[in-house]
Write a protein that holds these residues in place. Structure first.
Motif, mmCIF file in Angstrom:
data_model
loop_
_atom_site.group_PDB
_atom_site.id
_atom_site.type_symbol
_atom_site.label_atom_id
_atom_site.label_comp_id
_atom_site.label_asym_id
_atom_site.label_seq_id
_atom_site.Cartn_x
_atom_site.Cartn_y
_atom_site.Cartn_z
ATOM 1 N N GLY A 4 0.835 -1.183 0.000
ATOM 2 C CA GLY A 4 0.000 0.000 0.000
ATOM 3 C C GLY A 4 0.872 1.237 0.000
ATOM 4 O O GLY A 4 2.077 1.170 -0.249
ATOM 5 N N ALA A 5 0.260 2.382 0.294
ATOM 6 C CA ALA A 5 0.967 3.650 0.201
ATOM 7 C C ALA A 5 0.675 4.511 1.422
ATOM 8 O O ALA A 5 -0.213 4.221 2.218
ATOM 9 N N HIS A 6 1.444 5.576 1.544
ATOM 10 C CA HIS A 6 1.167 6.585 2.560
ATOM 11 C C HIS A 6 0.103 7.513 2.001
ATOM 12 O O HIS A 6 0.351 8.240 1.052
ATOM 13 N N VAL A 7 -1.100 7.454 2.595
ATOM 14 C CA VAL A 7 -2.218 8.230 2.066
ATOM 15 C C VAL A 7 -2.666 9.308 3.052
ATOM 16 O O VAL A 7 -2.389 9.239 4.240
ATOM 17 N N LEU A 21 -7.671 2.046 -1.083
ATOM 18 C CA LEU A 21 -8.274 1.185 -2.114
ATOM 19 C C LEU A 21 -8.129 1.788 -3.498
ATOM 20 O O LEU A 21 -7.922 1.072 -4.482
ATOM 21 N N ASP A 22 -8.216 3.118 -3.595
ATOM 22 C CA ASP A 22 -8.119 3.789 -4.886
ATOM 23 C C ASP A 22 -6.764 3.574 -5.557
ATOM 24 O O ASP A 22 -6.674 3.592 -6.792
ATOM 25 N N VAL A 23 -5.708 3.395 -4.757
ATOM 26 C CA VAL A 23 -4.381 3.174 -5.351
ATOM 27 C C VAL A 23 -4.053 1.688 -5.454
ATOM 28 O O VAL A 23 -2.956 1.313 -5.855
ATOM 29 N N GLY A 24 -5.004 0.844 -5.072
ATOM 30 C CA GLY A 24 -4.793 -0.594 -5.184
ATOM 31 C C GLY A 24 -4.125 -1.216 -3.989
ATOM 32 O O GLY A 24 -3.677 -2.365 -4.045
ATOM 33 N N GLY A 25 -4.064 -0.480 -2.886
ATOM 34 C CA GLY A 25 -3.375 -0.983 -1.699
ATOM 35 C C GLY A 25 -4.270 -1.782 -0.777
ATOM 36 O O GLY A 25 -5.494 -1.634 -0.797
ATOM 37 N N ASN A 26 -3.658 -2.635 0.035
ATOM 38 C CA ASN A 26 -4.401 -3.400 1.038
ATOM 39 C C ASN A 26 -3.814 -3.231 2.443
ATOM 40 O O ASN A 26 -4.231 -3.890 3.390
ATOM 41 N N CYS A 27 -2.814 -2.364 2.578
ATOM 42 C CA CYS A 27 -2.248 -1.955 3.862
ATOM 43 C C CYS A 27 -1.706 -0.554 3.625
ATOM 44 O O CYS A 27 -1.841 -0.028 2.527
ATOM 45 N N GLY A 28 -1.110 0.074 4.633
ATOM 46 C CA GLY A 28 -0.595 1.409 4.335
ATOM 47 C C GLY A 28 -0.162 2.190 5.546
ATOM 48 O O GLY A 28 0.015 1.649 6.644
ATOM 49 N N GLN A 29 -0.030 3.500 5.326
ATOM 50 C CA GLN A 29 0.527 4.388 6.344
ATOM 51 C C GLN A 29 -0.174 5.738 6.290
ATOM 52 O O GLN A 29 -0.613 6.173 5.233
ATOM 53 N N ILE A 30 -0.267 6.392 7.460
ATOM 54 C CA ILE A 30 -0.857 7.717 7.547
ATOM 55 C C ILE A 30 -0.069 8.590 8.525
ATOM 56 O O ILE A 30 0.669 8.089 9.371
ATOM 57 N N VAL A 267 2.241 0.697 -7.004
ATOM 58 C CA VAL A 267 1.641 -0.524 -6.453
ATOM 59 C C VAL A 267 1.590 -1.601 -7.524
ATOM 60 O O VAL A 267 1.987 -2.759 -7.296
ATOM 61 N N ASP A 268 1.106 -1.237 -8.711
ATOM 62 C CA ASP A 268 1.031 -2.202 -9.813
ATOM 63 C C ASP A 268 2.417 -2.704 -10.205
ATOM 64 O O ASP A 268 2.607 -3.901 -10.470
ATOM 65 N N ARG A 269 3.383 -1.806 -10.241
ATOM 66 C CA ARG A 269 4.750 -2.168 -10.625
ATOM 67 C C ARG A 269 5.363 -3.147 -9.619
ATOM 68 O O ARG A 269 6.004 -4.132 -9.992
ATOM 69 N N ALA A 270 5.150 -2.893 -8.348
ATOM 70 C CA ALA A 270 5.694 -3.771 -7.311
ATOM 71 C C ALA A 270 5.082 -5.164 -7.409
ATOM 72 O O ALA A 270 5.791 -6.175 -7.314
#
Length: 277
Positions: A4-7, A21-30, A267-270
């Motif tokens: 996921g990403a830092h959103v 979810l919009d960036v395709g992530g299923n975990c992340g950071q804030i 996300v897609d690239r990884a």
């Protein structure tokens, strides 16, 4: 794959779930508040409940809260130490309310206290915190410029050894590469992981910040690049993503938004690099 990403939490912390979810992530950071100022999180119970419920329904997790950039665990200055403790305690309490598992923090700079003195200070600062059940502090690796600590695995191990807290580690690929660890080849990644295990212990590694680097190995410059398009490159990123000791850990992107590429692209690239390995 946990990635996921830092959103952003703009408009309410619960908005972070759909942004993930919009960036395709299923975990992340804030961030729970602006990382540039001394300001405690302002999260009402309705937002917190919505965040917890949406996370449980829609994401695999985990979430990380990234602490304020102003926090300096290693400082020898009493006033900055007290502000850092207060800021970190607020983040830990917010993590408990949000059901967030990890609070991520840099060791900071010793600013003349020396490496050993800085590590002592960092451990003492961490030990002053009341860490809620279900929350763990992750000490993040650093690019190592100036008197900043965390560029060497020995720094991370030193704090873990000194502190009474049950600390984990978040390894930032761009930071560690810039600090001198060769993550640009499969052999280099294998050697770095083995060294981390020997010095720190892989059992302490809980998450990775997956970032390529705009600057070369050993430059101590902290500037992130898109996955596979920096100095670490495709071979190194693929080796990190597919390494048997790393591939099942959560990967969090802090990549830039530039050249027409956003978090979604990264996300897609990884995922593509891990699947093709």
């Amino acid at each position: 794959m946990k990635i996921g990403a830092h959103v952003s939490i703009a408009g309410g912390v619960d908005n972070a779930v759909d942004r993930q979810l919009d960036v395709g992530g299923n975990c992340g950071q804030i961030f729970t508040t602006s990382p540039q100022v001394w300001q405690e999180p302002s999260i009402d119970e309705e937002e917190a409940a919505s965040f917890r419920e949406q996370t449980a329904e829609k994401l695999e997790g985990p979430w990380l809260i990234h602490s304020s950039y102003l926090v300096n665990l290693a400082t020898p200055k009493d006033d900055l130490r007290e502000k850092s403790i207060a800021s970190m305690q607020a983040e830990l309490d917010a993590a408990e309310r949000l059901g967030v598992q990890y609070v991520n923090v840099h060791l900071g700079a010793h600013t003349g206290a020396g490496v050993e003195g800085g590590l002592d200070n960092a451990a003492e600062t961490l030990d002053a915190l009341d860490v809620p059940d279900g929350v763990q502090i992750l000490v993040e690796s650093d690019a190592g410029s100036g008197t900043k600590l965390g560029g060497e695995f020995e720094h991370l191990a030193g704090v873990l050894d000194r502190s009474e807290q049950d600390l984990g580690v978040c390894l930032d690929t761009a930071h560690s590469f810039s600090a001198g660890y060769d993550l640009s080849t499969e052999d280099g990644v294998e050697e770095a992981v083995a060294e981390f295990d020997d010095v720190v212990g892989l059992e302490h590694l809980k998450a990775l910040h997956l970032n390529d680097s705009k600057h070369g190995r050993g430059t101590n410059k902290d500037e992130h690049a898109h996955v596979g398009e920096g100095e670490i490159g495709v071979e190194g990123m693929t080796a990190v993503l597919s390494h048997p000791e790393l591939r099942d850990l959560p990967f969090v992107l802090e990549t830039p938004t530039e050249n027409g590429k956003s978090f979604e692209w990264n996300v897609d690239r990884a995922r593509e690099l891990q699947q093709d390995a």
